[in-house]
Scaffold this active site. Structure first.
Site, PDB file in Angstrom:
ATOM      1  CB  CYS A 133      -1.012  -0.200   0.905  1.00 37.14           C
ATOM      2  SG  CYS A 133      -1.700  -1.143   1.404  1.00 37.14           S
ATOM      3  NE  ARG A 177       4.407   1.700  -0.084  1.00 39.67           N
ATOM      4  CZ  ARG A 177       5.151   1.631   0.106  1.00 39.67           C
ATOM      5  NH1 ARG A 177       7.151   2.192  -0.439  1.00 39.67           N
ATOM      6  NH2 ARG A 177       5.874   0.956   1.485  1.00 39.67           N
ATOM      7  CD1 TRP A 232      -0.689  -6.097  -3.728  1.00 34.26           C
ATOM      8  CD2 TRP A 232      -0.525  -6.048  -1.698  1.00 34.26           C
ATOM      9  NE1 TRP A 232      -0.724  -7.454  -3.836  1.00 34.26           N
ATOM     10  CE2 TRP A 232      -0.497  -7.561  -2.048  1.00 34.26           C
ATOM     11  CE3 TRP A 232      -0.739  -7.474  -0.495  1.00 34.26           C
ATOM     12  CZ2 TRP A 232      -0.211  -9.392  -1.684  1.00 34.26           C
ATOM     13  CZ3 TRP A 232      -0.064  -8.376   0.320  1.00 34.26           C
ATOM     14  CH2 TRP A 232      -0.750  -9.303  -0.377  1.00 34.26           C
ATOM     15  CG  ASN A 257       2.320  -0.068   3.677  1.00 39.64           C
ATOM     16  OD1 ASN A 257       3.358   0.474   3.915  1.00 39.64           O
ATOM     17  ND2 ASN A 257       2.221  -1.190   3.710  1.00 39.64           N
ATOM     18  N   GLY A 258       0.429  -1.505   6.266  1.00 36.62           N
ATOM     19  CA  GLY A 258       0.785  -2.645   7.120  1.00 36.62           C
ATOM     20  C   GLY A 258       0.164  -3.368   7.895  1.00 36.62           C
ATOM     21  CD  GLU A 289      14.538 -13.910 -11.998  1.00 38.82           C
ATOM     22  OE1 GLU A 289      14.076 -14.213 -11.076  1.00 38.82           O
ATOM     23  OE2 GLU A 289      13.886 -13.263 -12.280  1.00 38.82           O
ATOM     24  CE  LYS A 314      10.203 -12.306 -13.043  1.00 40.80           C
ATOM     25  NZ  LYS A 314      11.798 -11.688 -12.840  1.00 40.80           N
ATOM     26  CD  GLU A 347       7.260 -11.737 -11.078  1.00 44.02           C
ATOM     27  OE1 GLU A 347       7.599 -12.240 -11.933  1.00 44.02           O
ATOM     28  OE2 GLU A 347       6.863 -10.948 -10.194  1.00 44.02           O
ATOM     29  CG  HIS A 392      15.629 -37.223  -6.443  1.00 37.04           C
ATOM     30  ND1 HIS A 392      15.801 -38.484  -5.648  1.00 37.04           N
ATOM     31  CD2 HIS A 392      16.497 -36.861  -7.338  1.00 37.04           C
ATOM     32  CE1 HIS A 392      17.164 -38.577  -6.337  1.00 37.04           C
ATOM     33  NE2 HIS A 392      17.394 -37.601  -6.602  1.00 37.04           N
ATOM     34  CE  LYS A 415       9.819  -3.052 -10.153  1.00 36.31           C
ATOM     35  NZ  LYS A 415      10.339  -4.471 -10.432  1.00 36.31           N
TER      36      LYS A 415
HETATM   37  C1  F6R Z   1       9.937 -11.213  -9.171  1.00 39.68           C
HETATM   38  C2  F6R Z   1       9.828 -10.128  -8.336  1.00 39.68           C
HETATM   39  C3  F6R Z   1       9.733  -9.724  -6.661  1.00 39.68           C
HETATM   40  C4  F6R Z   1      11.235  -9.434  -6.115  1.00 39.68           C
HETATM   41  C5  F6R Z   1      10.758  -9.712  -4.589  1.00 39.68           C
HETATM   42  C6  F6R Z   1      11.810  -8.976  -3.752  1.00 39.68           C
HETATM   43  O1  F6R Z   1      10.153 -10.537 -10.918  1.00 39.68           O
HETATM   44  O2  F6R Z   1      10.111  -9.041  -8.853  1.00 39.68           O
HETATM   45  O3  F6R Z   1      10.420 -11.644  -6.623  1.00 39.68           O
HETATM   46  O4  F6R Z   1      11.633 -10.268  -6.862  1.00 39.68           O
HETATM   47  O5  F6R Z   1       9.453  -8.794  -4.399  1.00 39.68           O
HETATM   48  O6  F6R Z   1      12.046  -7.282  -3.961  1.00 39.68           O
HETATM   49  P1  F6R Z   1      13.166  -6.485  -3.706  1.00 39.68           P
HETATM   50  O7  F6R Z   1      14.035  -6.839  -4.971  1.00 39.68           O
HETATM   51  O8  F6R Z   1      12.764  -5.370  -4.290  1.00 39.68           O
HETATM   52  O9  F6R Z   1      12.777  -6.555  -2.482  1.00 39.68           O
END
Ligand code: F6R
Length: 606
Positions: free
Chosen positions: A2, A27, A72, A98-99, A479, A483, A486, A502, A601
């Site tokens: 948030c 956020r 969020w 926020n929290g 990774e 991607k 997500e 396994h 993000k």
């Molecule tokens: C994946 C992604 C998340 C962040 C994670 C940590 O594409 O963006 O998995 O990597 O939330 O975020 P930071 O790097 O900002 O601590």
């Protein structure tokens, strides 16, 4: 998560709030709302993005005091009722938060006994009504009401409150969630991050945990600690000149950020590694590093993946043991950290709640902390002894791409620095030269985007994917899977190649394609065996291979060819086709690439 924004002063508040909300949308973006005070309090909220709220707002609000929020959801679905700001049952207070309030159910039961009822499903409404209850008992003294309320609650919060009977006043406080107050000659700003208000002012106050600040348009500003004792405002000066990013020339931020990678890497590789900061005794990282016996790397999500690559590089070339930990696990499992350990906290945003808390735990245990960060002036920037910046520019797409490769580059350069201290000169020249050459190779992968888009069309309607890699490219497999999950909402698992036997091999059939990373020489032969095992079970395989690898090409269903590069930098090349694959599959499936559902993000709640 948030985002919170607020202002009280002599300016009209409408555009400050909207501009701030748009900057804070990273956020969370499931609903938004504002509360203003211009004689009476008025709240306007909407489910959906900030733009939907803006459509609802009149052109003029005729108010110079207001708070706003982009959400969020943690408690209750994204809806108008659950959106912030919330108004207390008595109508005396409005609040953005926020929290997470962990004992909200107990407080709610307590307040129900006092006659309160609740209209939303949020913990915020519970906290607000607790403050409202205490406010009534304290004769409308917001400071006392907040101090008494905070004694009863468990959890984290950053919040801002408007009072019906105090026009022109915003009260704010925080505990374990970020909040900053800005001030200029016109009034006071409050925001979840400095960049939401840095266009207006360069003077900021970063409240400590439990601080309460009352900013009053008429009476000025006063700060109190968690015991209600008045304290000095510590003003920091930052002149931030930040251009708002755009994605001109590209369809999405994510696409732009993928294509920016060669340039970012080239600039990093051709510059001197710059390490910011010092310990409280004034020692530099270069002075400390020779004495380091153990390293712990902390991160979440993509940053955790780059941390794994850091482990492989440092252990191989420097021979120092490295633990890589999910910050969220580390902070709660009583880890062994000793004075003098080096803890590397990796974070694009510098605002991830779990990474901040884990880093704090390490600091308290006497560790030296180094942040590998993209966002300067973030909480982790302030909370670490040393910082290495990614210099990748704003990353707006929710799925991290350029920050990931920049993290790998900076970890490689740190490895090179450490290797130099251990007398391993060949590692240094190998890493430096390979990094300088990689940007050209990455360009040619990007030039092949069309082919990757065709493969996305061929496979993009599968409901499951397996990603396999080994050694340095095991994190690449993780990774790639992350991607795809997500942004295209497809179930995908990343595994080390040999682990497939396994368990996951049971999943393999024609409809469960596997993406295999086959680019590093060290694990190629073993990965070829893994591919044969999949093919023997009628599984389809798409392989990321080096351009001259004919035998692999004959074995698999489809290939994505990349230039052959030294193993040490192979994760930088191999991840790019996987980023593009996820991007094109998401487009094919009509998903919102830059703001995928349910995500934000910056993950500012645990
Ligand atoms: C994946 C992604 C998340 C962040 C994670 C940590 O594409 O963006 O998995 O990597 O939330 O975020 P930071 O790097 O900002 O601590």
């Amino acid at each position: 998560m948030c985002g919170i924004i607020g202002y009280t002063g002599s300016r009209q508040v409408r555009d400050i709030l909207i501009d701030g909300l748009l900057k804070l949308e990273y956020r969370g973006y499931d609903s938004a709302g504002i509360a203003i005070h211009n004689g009476s309090m008025r709240v306007i909220k909407s489910p959906g993005k900030v733009s939907k709220l803006v459509d609802l707002l009149p052109r003029s609000l005729d108010s110079t005091t207001g708070i706003a929020h982009t959400r969020w959801a943690t408690h209750g679905e994204p809806s108008e009722i659950n959106a912030h700001p919330h108004t207390s049952g008595s109508g005396r207070l409005a609040m953005v938060h926020n929290g997470i309030i962990e004992n909200a159910p107990e407080i709610e039961a307590y307040l129900k006994e006092k006659g309160y009822s609740f209209i939303s499903e949020t913990d915020t409404e519970v906290l607000l009504n607790l403050i409202d209850y205490e406010y009534g008992l304290c004769g409308g003294d917001i400071l006392k009401a907040m101090l008494r309320s905070f004694k009863k609650i468990d959890g984290s919060y950053a919040l801002a409150i408007l009072e019906k009977d105090r026009p022109g006043r915003i009260t704010l406080c925080r505990k374990d969630s970020p909040l900053v107050m800005g001030m200029d000659d016109t009034g006071y700003f409050v925001a979840s991050d400095i960049y939401a208000v840095s266009d207006y002012t360069g003077r900021f106050v970063f409240p400590d945990n439990d601080d309460i600040i009352i900013a009053d348009n008429n009476l000025g500003v006063k700060a109190y600690d968690g015991n209600g004792k008045k304290k000095e405002l510590k003003i920091s000066h930052y002149n931030i000149n930040k251009k708002s990013p755009d994605h001109s020339g590209y369809n999405h931020y994510m696409q732009k950020e993928i294509f920016e990678q060669p340039q970012i890497i080239s600039e990093l590789a051709n510059s001197v590694l710059s390490i910011n900061g010092q310990t409280k005794h004034g020692r530099s990282l270069a002075e400390i590093l020779p004495g380091i016996r153990r390293i712990t790397i902390l991160g979440c999500g993509t940053s955790w993946h780059s941390g794994l690559i850091g482990k492989y590089l440092i252990e191989k070339h420097v021979r120092i043991p490295v633990n890589v930990e999910y910050a969220s696990e580390f902070r709660y499992r009583d880890p062994v950290i000793e004075t003098g350990d080096l803890v590397i906290s990796i974070s694009q945003s510098g605002e991830t709640a779990d990474t901040i808390a884990a880093n704090k735990l390490a600091l308290e245990a006497g560790a030296i902390t180094l942040g590998i960060l993209n966002v300067k002036n973030s909480t982790l920037d302030r909370d670490t002894h040393f910082q290495i910046y990614l210099e990748a520019g704003d990353e707006i797409g929710v799925a991290s791409t350029k920050a990931y490769t920049a993290q790998i580059v900076q970890l490689s350069r740190l490895t090179s620095l450490l290797a130099g201290m251990k007398g391993n000169g060949s590692a240094i020249s190998n890493i430096s030269q390979s990094l300088r050459d990689i940007s050209q190779s990455m360009q040619s992968v990007l030039a092949n985007a069309e082919k990757i888009s065709e493969l996305a069309s061929k496979y993009g309607f599968s409901n499951n994917f397996l990603f396999l890699g080994r050694g340095l490219n095991f994190p690449t497999a993780l990774e790639g899977a992350l991607k795809l999950k997500e942004i295209s909402y497809i179930h995908a698992e990343g595994y080390p190649g040999a682990e497939m036997k396994h368990g996951p091999i049971a999943l393999i059939d024609f409809n469960f394609p596997t993406l295999v990373v086959l680019t590093d020489q060290e694990s190629r032969a073993k990965m070829m065996s893994n591919i044969k095992e999949i093919k023997a079970r009628n599984g389809r395989v798409i392989a990321i291979i080096n351009e001259d690898d004919e035998s692999a090409e004959q074995l698999v269903d489809d290939v994505i060819k990349v230039p052959s590069v030294p193993d040490i930098v192979s994760p930088l090349i191999s991840v790019v086709p996987l980023q593009l694959f996820a991007y094109y599959v998401a487009l094919l499936r009509g998903c919102n690439v830059d703001q995928p559902r349910n995500l934000a993000k910056s993950v500012t709640v645990e």
